[in-house]
Design an enzyme around this catalytic site. Structure first.
Site, PDB file in Angstrom:
ATOM      1  N   HIS A  17     -55.379  33.882  16.738  1.00 21.95           N
ATOM      2  CA  HIS A  17     -54.009  34.178  16.303  1.00 21.95           C
ATOM      3  C   HIS A  17     -53.855  33.888  14.812  1.00 21.95           C
ATOM      4  CE1 HIS A  17     -52.697  33.005  20.608  1.00 21.95           C
ATOM      5  NE2 HIS A  17     -52.411  34.289  20.504  1.00 21.95           N
ATOM      6  N   LYS A  41     -45.149  35.355  31.969  1.00 17.67           N
ATOM      7  CA  LYS A  41     -46.249  34.412  32.163  1.00 17.67           C
ATOM      8  C   LYS A  41     -45.693  33.005  32.382  1.00 17.67           C
ATOM      9  CE  LYS A  41     -49.327  36.677  28.826  1.00 17.67           C
ATOM     10  NZ  LYS A  41     -49.917  36.509  27.487  1.00 17.67           N
ATOM     11  N   ARG A  90     -58.426  42.835  20.214  1.00 19.34           N
ATOM     12  CA  ARG A  90     -59.720  42.181  20.390  1.00 19.34           C
ATOM     13  C   ARG A  90     -60.799  43.133  20.859  1.00 19.34           C
ATOM     14  NH1 ARG A  90     -56.854  37.465  23.496  1.00 19.34           N
ATOM     15  NH2 ARG A  90     -55.572  39.289  23.789  1.00 19.34           N
ATOM     16  N   SER A 128     -55.886  32.555  24.606  1.00 23.68           N
ATOM     17  CA  SER A 128     -55.250  31.279  24.980  1.00 23.68           C
ATOM     18  C   SER A 128     -55.663  30.883  26.388  1.00 23.68           C
ATOM     19  CB  SER A 128     -53.729  31.395  24.907  1.00 23.68           C
ATOM     20  OG  SER A 128     -53.330  31.699  23.604  1.00 23.68           O
TER      21      SER A 128
END
Ligand code: ADP
Length: 158
Positions: A17, A41, A90, A128
């Site tokens: 990040h 989430k 990514r 994460s």
């Protein structure tokens, strides 16, 4: 003044990040790091903890500002008078979801662009969730998150 928003859950913020945020800071006048308050989430860190950690590890970036937000991202972007959202990509696996979100956001707010920055290769596998997983089992994450985040993670899993 070119203002952009870097949104995310940041549960917790990682070096991946930070790499995207730093690069956005070099490209734009002001970068608002939007920490999503409520989310589909279930988060490990509370909104206050996530905001505090993001603030701590971005204090060396003079044009970055950290703010929590709720509700639609495009409404937050408009309130902050930003012209674009910056997201990191990514792998091919990120593409489909990010593409869908950017098209939906464009539909909701025509004037808001989404800009994608490709991840640095050393962080292409980093998320994460994998950090939480490794930290919960006592694995070494010191090259992957800032020291303050490492400390906060170990405190959670003590
Ligand atoms: P969200 O729940 O909105 O996906 P995240 O905190 O998981 O929030 O991610 C926020 C942004 O950071 C996303 O654009 C994501 O693709 C990007 N990101 C996360 N990890 C990395 C990484 N290792 N390299 C580059 N970008 C990343």
């Amino acid at each position: 003044m070119r203002i952009v928003v870097c949104p995310g859950t940041f549960d917790p913020i990682t070096n991946g990040h930070l790499d995207i945020i730093r690069r956005a800071c070099n490209l734009f006048d002001r970068v608002i790091i939007g920490v999503a308050r409520d989310n589909y989430k279930q988060t490990l860190f509370s909104i206050d903890e996530r905001v505090a950690l993001v603030k701590e590890v971005t204090q060396d970036l003079p044009n970055a500002i950290v703010k929590p937000f709720s509700g639609l991202l495009v409404d937050f972007v408009r309130r902050e008078k930003a012209c674009a959202v910056v997201r990191g990509l990514r792998a091919v696996s990120d593409f489909e979801y990010e593409f869908q979100m950017s098209v939906m956001n464009k539909k909701l707010a025509e004037e808001v662009e989404t800009i994608f920055l490709m991840t640095a290769t050393e962080y292409s596998f980093l998320s994460s969730s994998i950090i939480r997983q490794v930290a919960s089992m006592g694995g070494c994450i010191s090259d992957l998150v800032p020291p303050a985040v490492e400390k906060a993670l170990y405190a959670k899993y003590k």
